[in-house]
Scaffold this motif. Structure first.
Motif, PDB file in Angstrom:
ATOM      1  N   LEU A  79       0.836  -1.205   0.000  1.00 41.52           N
ATOM      2  CA  LEU A  79       0.000   0.000   0.000  1.00 41.52           C
ATOM      3  C   LEU A  79       0.869   1.254   0.000  1.00 41.52           C
ATOM      4  CD1 LEU A  79      -2.820  -0.929   2.537  1.00 41.52           C
ATOM      5  CD2 LEU A  79      -2.848  -1.082   0.046  1.00 41.52           C
ATOM      6  N   THR A  80       1.990   1.200   0.680  1.00 43.63           N
ATOM      7  CA  THR A  80       2.908   2.342   0.703  1.00 43.63           C
ATOM      8  C   THR A  80       3.449   2.598  -0.695  1.00 43.63           C
ATOM      9  OG1 THR A  80       3.514   1.758   2.959  1.00 43.63           O
ATOM     10  CG2 THR A  80       4.973   3.273   1.805  1.00 43.63           C
ATOM     11  N   ALA A  81       3.799   1.515  -1.407  1.00 44.87           N
ATOM     12  CA  ALA A  81       4.279   1.670  -2.782  1.00 44.87           C
ATOM     13  C   ALA A  81       3.178   2.252  -3.665  1.00 44.87           C
ATOM     14  CB  ALA A  81       4.745   0.318  -3.326  1.00 44.87           C
ATOM     15  N   GLY A  82       1.949   1.791  -3.479  1.00 47.86           N
ATOM     16  CA  GLY A  82       0.826   2.323  -4.249  1.00 47.86           C
ATOM     17  C   GLY A  82       0.587   3.798  -3.962  1.00 47.86           C
ATOM     18  N   ASP A  83       0.708   4.179  -2.682  1.00 46.81           N
ATOM     19  CA  ASP A  83       0.552   5.598  -2.322  1.00 46.81           C
ATOM     20  C   ASP A  83       1.609   6.448  -3.024  1.00 46.81           C
ATOM     21  OD1 ASP A  83      -1.542   4.948  -0.659  1.00 46.81           O
ATOM     22  OD2 ASP A  83      -0.327   4.971   1.172  1.00 46.81           O
ATOM     23  N   MET A 112      -0.483   2.933 -15.229  1.00 52.09           N
ATOM     24  CA  MET A 112      -0.716   1.506 -15.506  1.00 52.09           C
ATOM     25  C   MET A 112      -0.151   0.642 -14.378  1.00 52.09           C
ATOM     26  SD  MET A 112      -0.010   1.347 -19.610  1.00 52.09           S
ATOM     27  CE  MET A 112       0.358  -0.367 -19.569  1.00 52.09           C
ATOM     28  N   THR A 113       1.020   1.011 -13.864  1.00 55.19           N
ATOM     29  CA  THR A 113       1.633   0.255 -12.766  1.00 55.19           C
ATOM     30  C   THR A 113       0.765   0.336 -11.517  1.00 55.19           C
ATOM     31  OG1 THR A 113       3.819   0.764 -13.662  1.00 55.19           O
ATOM     32  CG2 THR A 113       3.729  -0.012 -11.386  1.00 55.19           C
ATOM     33  N   GLU A 114       0.231   1.530 -11.229  1.00 56.34           N
ATOM     34  CA  GLU A 114      -0.636   1.685 -10.055  1.00 56.34           C
ATOM     35  C   GLU A 114      -1.908   0.846 -10.202  1.00 56.34           C
ATOM     36  OE1 GLU A 114      -2.910   5.141  -7.486  1.00 56.34           O
ATOM     37  OE2 GLU A 114      -2.798   5.267  -9.673  1.00 56.34           O
ATOM     38  N   ARG A 115      -2.539   0.886 -11.384  1.00 59.41           N
ATOM     39  CA  ARG A 115      -3.756   0.087 -11.619  1.00 59.41           C
ATOM     40  C   ARG A 115      -3.464  -1.401 -11.474  1.00 59.41           C
ATOM     41  NH1 ARG A 115      -4.781   3.796 -15.774  1.00 59.41           N
ATOM     42  NH2 ARG A 115      -3.879   2.387 -17.297  1.00 59.41           N
TER      43      ARG A 115
END
Length: 201
Positions: A79-83, A112-115
């Motif tokens: 989740l931290t990486a996504g944030d 695209m990476t986040e999705r």
């Protein structure tokens, strides 16, 4: 004819009857003892079966929980990486994207990476909370600030500062939100009006 058969005396008959009665009492006592032991053993077997069934159910529940929640720590780290990916996307203004093709391609790749990260988490049971416009729930949300407004009832989530996530039915990370303060109650409004009057000290 020989005289070998002699009539049985009444004393011997009484003794035989007493012996037979004693044997009958002993047999009845032995049967009662065996029945009591059988009842006790049956009770123990039934209790053991019930305990084993409870153990089986508990083990199944623990295995299911382990399967569902085993990735919780890993998911929390992701989740931290996504944030960070979301922050990178938000940092680039829309005007800058149109002017530079390389920057546009980079931002598209980051999006695209986040999705893909969000979709991967969802496949493993991690769901994003969508609290905007919902009633504040202290089990799912963490209030960071209040928003003074009369447009929404007090306790409504007005702004999401950081997205929250759940895994199964457990909170992985609460959503950090701004909550509507709402209009002051009539009594509070009256008090404030009274405080601002010229006669107030």
């Amino acid at each position: 004819m020989s005289d070998d058969t002699q009539p049985v005396s009444s004393t011997e008959a009484a003794a035989d009857a007493a012996a037979t009665a004693a044997d009958g009492d002993a047999a009845a006592a032995r049967i009662a003892t065996l029945e009591a032991e059988a009842t006790e053993l049956k009770d123990r077997v039934l209790r053991t079966i019930a305990e084993m069934e409870n153990l089986r159910r508990r083990t199944e529940r623990e295995v299911a929980d382990a399967r569902q929640y085993a990735i919780a720590a890993f998911a929390r780290d992701m989740l931290t990486a996504g944030d960070n990916l979301a922050r990178a996307i938000e940092a680039v203004p829309d005007e800058a994207r149109g002017g530079n093709e390389a920057l546009t391609a980079l931002i598209d790749g980051v999006e695209m990476t986040e999705r893909d990260l969000v979709n991967s988490l969802e496949r493993h049971g991690v769901r994003k909370l969508e609290p905007l416009g919902q009633k504040f729930d202290p089990h799912l949300h963490q209030a960071v600030f209040e928003v003074p407004t009369i447009e929404q009832p007090a306790g409504t989530v007005m702004q999401v500062v950081q997205s929250g996530y759940v895994i199964g039915d457990r909170v992985l990370r609460p959503a950090m939100v701004g909550v509507a303060k709402g209009a002051p109650k009539p009594r509070e409004a009256k008090t404030e009006a009274g405080d601002s009057s010229p006669n107030s000290v």
